[in-house]
Write a protein that holds these residues in place. Structure first.
Motif, PDB file in Angstrom:
ATOM      1  N   ARG A  52      61.810 -83.158  -1.795  1.00  0.00           N
ATOM      2  CA  ARG A  52      61.933 -82.057  -0.840  1.00  0.00           C
ATOM      3  C   ARG A  52      62.361 -80.775  -1.543  1.00  0.00           C
ATOM      4  NH1 ARG A  52      66.458 -83.000   3.372  1.00  0.00           N
ATOM      5  NH2 ARG A  52      65.043 -84.637   4.024  1.00  0.00           N
ATOM      6  N   TRP A  53      63.319 -80.918  -2.456  1.00  0.00           N
ATOM      7  CA  TRP A  53      63.838 -79.716  -3.095  1.00  0.00           C
ATOM      8  C   TRP A  53      62.991 -79.266  -4.267  1.00  0.00           C
ATOM      9  CZ3 TRP A  53      66.669 -76.234  -1.025  1.00  0.00           C
ATOM     10  CH2 TRP A  53      67.408 -76.592   0.091  1.00  0.00           C
TER      11      TRP A  53
ATOM     12  N   LEU B  38      69.957 -77.177  -2.944  1.00  0.00           N
ATOM     13  CA  LEU B  38      71.052 -78.133  -3.075  1.00  0.00           C
ATOM     14  C   LEU B  38      70.602 -79.497  -2.582  1.00  0.00           C
ATOM     15  CD1 LEU B  38      74.287 -78.793  -3.273  1.00  0.00           C
ATOM     16  CD2 LEU B  38      74.180 -78.507  -0.832  1.00  0.00           C
TER      17      LEU B  38
ATOM     18  N   ARG C 278      72.915 -89.558   1.374  1.00  0.00           N
ATOM     19  CA  ARG C 278      71.561 -89.311   1.890  1.00  0.00           C
ATOM     20  C   ARG C 278      71.443 -89.630   3.359  1.00  0.00           C
ATOM     21  NH1 ARG C 278      70.434 -93.158  -1.868  1.00  0.00           N
ATOM     22  NH2 ARG C 278      70.781 -95.219  -1.025  1.00  0.00           N
ATOM     23  N   LYS C 279      72.229 -90.577   3.862  1.00  0.00           N
ATOM     24  CA  LYS C 279      72.091 -90.906   5.272  1.00  0.00           C
ATOM     25  C   LYS C 279      72.677 -89.803   6.150  1.00  0.00           C
ATOM     26  CE  LYS C 279      73.371 -94.448   8.639  1.00  0.00           C
ATOM     27  NZ  LYS C 279      74.240 -95.613   8.837  1.00  0.00           N
ATOM     28  N   THR C 280      73.844 -89.310   5.769  1.00  0.00           N
ATOM     29  CA  THR C 280      74.505 -88.328   6.621  1.00  0.00           C
ATOM     30  C   THR C 280      73.997 -86.910   6.418  1.00  0.00           C
ATOM     31  OG1 THR C 280      76.231 -88.247   4.955  1.00  0.00           O
ATOM     32  CG2 THR C 280      76.659 -89.587   6.900  1.00  0.00           C
ATOM     33  N   GLN C 281      73.573 -86.570   5.209  1.00  0.00           N
ATOM     34  CA  GLN C 281      73.203 -85.185   4.958  1.00  0.00           C
ATOM     35  C   GLN C 281      71.788 -85.024   4.453  1.00  0.00           C
ATOM     36  OE1 GLN C 281      76.330 -82.683   3.576  1.00  0.00           O
ATOM     37  NE2 GLN C 281      77.343 -84.366   2.565  1.00  0.00           N
ATOM     38  N   GLY C 282      71.081 -86.124   4.264  1.00  0.00           N
ATOM     39  CA  GLY C 282      69.791 -86.015   3.602  1.00  0.00           C
ATOM     40  C   GLY C 282      68.583 -86.279   4.474  1.00  0.00           C
ATOM     41  N   ILE C 283      68.463 -87.502   4.977  1.00  0.00           N
ATOM     42  CA  ILE C 283      67.178 -87.861   5.578  1.00  0.00           C
ATOM     43  C   ILE C 283      67.104 -87.582   7.079  1.00  0.00           C
ATOM     44  CG2 ILE C 283      66.696 -89.661   3.886  1.00  0.00           C
ATOM     45  CD1 ILE C 283      67.385 -91.684   6.159  1.00  0.00           C
ATOM     46  N   PHE C 284      65.875 -87.388   7.522  1.00  0.00           N
ATOM     47  CA  PHE C 284      65.573 -87.327   8.945  1.00  0.00           C
ATOM     48  C   PHE C 284      64.941 -88.671   9.290  1.00  0.00           C
ATOM     49  CE2 PHE C 284      65.202 -83.033   7.172  1.00  0.00           C
ATOM     50  CZ  PHE C 284      66.198 -82.412   7.906  1.00  0.00           C
TER      51      PHE C 284
ATOM     52  N   MET D  53      60.114 -80.374   4.496  1.00  0.00           N
ATOM     53  CA  MET D  53      61.052 -79.635   5.340  1.00  0.00           C
ATOM     54  C   MET D  53      61.501 -78.290   4.768  1.00  0.00           C
ATOM     55  SD  MET D  53      62.421 -79.726   8.274  1.00  0.00           S
ATOM     56  CE  MET D  53      62.170 -81.392   8.857  1.00  0.00           C
TER      57      MET D  53
END
Ligand SMILES: Nc1ncnc2c1ncn2[C@@H]1O[C@H](COP(=O)(O)OP(=O)(O)OP(=O)(O)O)[C@@H](O)[C@H]1O
Ligand SMILES: [Mg+2]
Lengths: 504, 319
Positions: free
Chosen positions: A412-413, A336, A341-347, A358
């Motif tokens: 990543r996916w 998924l 992207r800021k809140t759920q995507g990137i480190f 990852m």
């Protein structure tokens, strides 16, 4: 010709290892809507951050209302009448809507106390203008969807009564309808003599609202054109430096055989969605659209085991699947790419390499020591494949431009090679050229037998890509349309709450 | 190994921990000029021995802080684990068994911290303040408030020497190397950073966020047990009050080493440098015969100063 409000001359900005801007110029008139376009990483956000005092240029001059100025801090630009809506949302999640709108300049009543009632009242007016009249200004930001947050961000900038408002990809997380509210506001601002600097990767928007278009490429100024006398093709070719002619086209399939890769039966989470049924076959792209708030993201996140485990049945290749957490679904071949992207995507503080690898690392059973050589090889392959603009795999991802961060999350996916790929607004913030490349990539994946569930608010994207289109409204699938003949109108009809149509 | 070496010095200097390393070197050079004893082998090993307990616990604390948590119970856990070492040695168990049991107890206590933080969803600050009191109280209950003698060859770990080298220093070096490798080369280590950066994104990438958090508290528990055994071993006795206030030294070492309290950033190397700086500072006051009270003030100033310089540097470079 209206008078020039702001002029940037010979702007140069260097970051360690990256020359982001080189001798860039820009001239904006009073009451003008000026669009800024360019590929991901072209330097648009950097230029606007310089104008709004977030960054300092290495060289160059800013002329504001005829005088040379410097803005050492964003606050200075704001005081001078320049407001900016940043590409990444920057609201405080634990504060309410009205507190965010008035942060740093609380309204006072005649006793010198903060006038909460007035702030709530004013906030309601701004929300109303943006079509969010039903929202309580006391709602916490963390309880809002990404698009609602974006609208609050816009309300905040508008409420500052600035002379110049910079909007960095304000529409990338908005639906068509929400964007239209924004455009009406921009018209209003323009009439009041406010200048708007507008960044977007959507050409139709740029051509419908802008007066002028400035093109940047690789940190260099290319040209400024009057919107009236140019066209999309010309702008795109200036952006990419070559002509990019053919529109992406995908042959639709109607018949799928065998067991579906993913089938859901009567899936419900009380309050979010109910009785959702669909089948996703190998090689199929199933589109899922609807207004924001229809429950699309909630639906896929719960299928994925991320939260709110659903009632009902999930079958993977015909077998009932027990998905209790993300690791389970990753193990079953699901992937998924989340929205936001800021809140759920990137480190943020981790490198591009670590960001991309990852998921694939989690997937290998018993993985303990990381095979660095292999990791680097995989990552470099995807940096090339998706043309991620970065000085190297060791760059921290927070230094990449928005669109390039999005590409890294895609990588990543893709690297973890799922059989079932759920994409939630995957081309959010991605430039025209790269979009076509990502569509091609999706097509290639389906040819390899992967099934893709594509969530998008961009109707042209849904129509171009999907074999079948599901339209969701208020937590229900309101209807489905065949991908080869669906029109925007039909989809819009189905996304209106309350209207229902039996399955075709 | 490969051809990536040329940039290494530049890279090292750009790292967050660079300013602390420079401060450490400057301090060492200055001290060696001011005191003839500083560079004496005996002094060096005694400094290293003094910092070993702090450094060992700081490795665990760093992992916790990187995930965005904090553990205030490390000092008390150290005390309790020392007491348990004494208790189990009176049962005449073989030292290896005593060692394993005590480490296990540490893991258990750490895991309880972790479980409360994740499954019961209490903030780490509160959980570990609670645990700090519980552990200290238990130590006092068990011992009746008086130090008890540890009669076991397990004391070798804290008090023994291998040639001229204190055994505790060897243990510290071992933990340091393992800690560095864990954080930089292993998947669980990588996940620690992922959780600290963005736990939602980590969850969605398939990282079991709760497990990672429980793991770091458990590791810290184990390292506190090890530190407890070492401190007990140096004195041949378990003081129920041992380790009081150590949590602040440990946290200070972690922060001095460039770990951000908001999580997601930091290296074990940096933390070790931080611990060394604290140790050398303490030593400086002893060698130069300056008031111990001034030493406390100085350490406070150093902590604030180091973080301030760092924050100033990042503010500059992002403009
Ligand atoms: N703080 C920074 N440190 C290092 N490099 C940076 C930083 N900010 C931007 N860059 C680099 O500068 C270049 C321009 O970035 P910018 O964000 O301005 O692009 P953009 O045109 O806004 O792209 P997008 O459409 O993807 O948002 C990129 O190559 C980016 O990697
Ligand atoms: Mg940008």
């Amino acid at each position: 010709m209206s008078e020039t409000v702001i002029e940037l001359k010979g702007i140069k900005k260097e970051f360690p290892g990256v020359l982001a801007l080189d001798k860039v110029q820009l001239k904006v008139g009073k009451g003008e809507v000026h669009a800024l376009v360019g590929e991901n990483g072209a330097g648009k956000s950097t230029l606007m951050n310089i104008l709004s005092g977030t960054y300092q240029p290495n060289e160059g001059e800013i002329l504001y209302k005829g005088a040379s100025v410097r803005f050492p801090e964003p606050r200075d630009a704001q005081d001078a009448g320049i407001a900016m809506i940043h590409q990444e949302l920057s609201l405080s999640p634990s504060l309410s809507i009205y507190e965010n709108i008035f942060v740093g300049r609380l309204l006072k009543n005649r006793f010198g106390l903060t006038d909460i009632a007035a702030m709530i009242r004013d906030s309601s007016v701004f929300l109303e203008e943006l079509g969010m009249g039903t929202l309580d200004p006391k709602t916490l930001i963390s309880d809002l969807s990404v698009s609602q947050q974006q609208l609050v961000e816009i309300a905040k900038a508008v409420s500052l009564n600035s002379d110049i408002i910079i909007m960095d990809e304000p529409t990338s997380s908005l639906t068509r309808k929400e964007s239209l509210y924004l455009f009406k506001i921009i018209e209003g601002l323009k009439a009041k003599g406010v200048s708007v600097l507008f960044i977007s990767h959507r050409m139709d928007e740029i051509f419908s609202i802008s007066d002028k278009i400035t093109v940047l490429r690789d940190g260099r100024y290319i040209d400024t054109l009057d919107t009236g006398i140019t066209n999309e093709k010309e702008i795109v070719s200036l952006m990419v430096g070559r002509s990019l002619d053919k529109q992406f086209h995908r042959e639709k399939k109607k018949e799928f055989s065998g067991n579906p890769l993913l089938e859901v039966k009567d899936l419900s989470v009380p309050g979010l969605f109910e009785n959702v049924n669909f089948k996703l076959y190998s090689g199929m792209i199933l589109g899922l659209t609807g207004l924001v708030g229809a429950g699309r993201s909630e639906l896929v996140q719960s299928i994925f085991g991320a939260d709110n485990l659903p009632d009902g049945e999930i079958l993977i290749q015909g077998d009932p699947a027990q998905i209790k957490n993300v690791k389970d679904s990753v193990g079953l071949g699901l992937g998924l790419i989340p929205e936001g992207r800021k809140t759920q995507g990137i480190f943020r503080e981790m490198s591009v390499r670590e960001n991309i690898s990852m998921t694939v690392l989690q997937k290998e059973p018993g993985q303990f020591l990381i095979d660095r050589a292999r990791e680097s090889e995989d990552v470099e392959e995807y940096i090339r494949k998706l043309r991620i603009k970065t000085p190297g795999p060791e760059q921290k991802i927070k230094f990449l431009s928005g669109g390039n961060q999005q590409k890294a999350i895609l990588a990543r996916w893709l690297l973890s090679s799922p059989r079932i790929l759920i994409l939630d607004e995957p081309t959010h913030g991605i430039d025209v050229g790269a979009k076509a490349e990502i569509y091609q990539l999706m097509e290639d994946l389906t040819r390899e037998g992967i099934g893709i569930l594509l969530i998008s608010s961009e109707l042209p994207e849904i129509i171009t890509m999907s074999d079948e289109i599901l339209v969701m409204s208020e937590g229900r699938i309101n209807g489905s349309l065949p991908g080869d003949s669906a029109s925007q109108d039909e989809i819009m009809q189905l996304s209106i709450p309350g209207k229902e149509r039996s399955k075709a | 190994m490969d051809q990536k070496n040329p940039g290494i010095l530049k890279k090292l200097l750009a790292r967050r921990e660079a300013s602390v390393l420079i401060a450490l070197i400057v301090l060492c050079v200055a001290l060696s000029l001011m005191s003839p004893y500083f560079l004496k082998q005996r002094n060096i090993f005694s400094v290293l021995r003094q910092i070993s307990a702090i450094a060992i616990m700081a490795v665990g604390q760093a992992l916790i802080i990187i995930t965005g948590g904090i553990d205030l119970s490390v000092g008390s856990m150290l005390g309790l684990m020392g007491v348990l070492t004494a208790v189990f040695s009176t049962w005449h168990l073989p030292p290896v068994l005593v060692f394993l049991i005590v480490i296990f107890c540490g893991i258990l206590m750490g895991s309880i911290n972790g479980l409360l933080v994740t499954k019961v969803n209490i903030t780490p600050f509160i959980v570990t303040i609670g645990m700090m009191n519980i552990a200290r109280g238990l130590s006092l209950l068990i011992t009746g408030g008086m130090p008890i003698h540890i009669d076991s060859s397990i004391n070798f770990l804290g008090g023994g020497y291998l040639g001229p080298i204190p055994f505790s220093v060897i243990i510290m070096a071992l933990i340091a190397v393992l800690g560095i490798l864990f954080a930089s080369r292993t998947l669980p280590g990588r996940n620690v950073y992922a959780v600290g950066n963005n736990d939602r994104a980590a969850e969605l990438s398939g990282v079991r966020v709760h497990r990672v958090k429980i793991m770091v508290y458990a590791i810290t528990g184990a390292l506190c047990a090890l530190a407890g055994i070492i401190i007990g071993g140096t004195l041949n006795s378990a003081d129920p009050n041992s380790g009081k206030g150590y949590e602040m030294d440990v946290i200070a070492a972690v922060i001095l080493g460039g770990t951000s309290l908001s999580g997601g950033e930091g290296t074990i190397q940096g933390v070790l440098i931080g611990a060394a700086l604290m140790g050398v500072l303490r030593n400086a006051f002893v060698l130069l015969g300056i008031s111990a009270y001034l030493q406390i003030v100085t350490i406070g100033v150093v902590i604030i100063g180091a973080v301030a310089i760092d924050s100033f540097k990042t503010m500059q470079s992002s403009r």
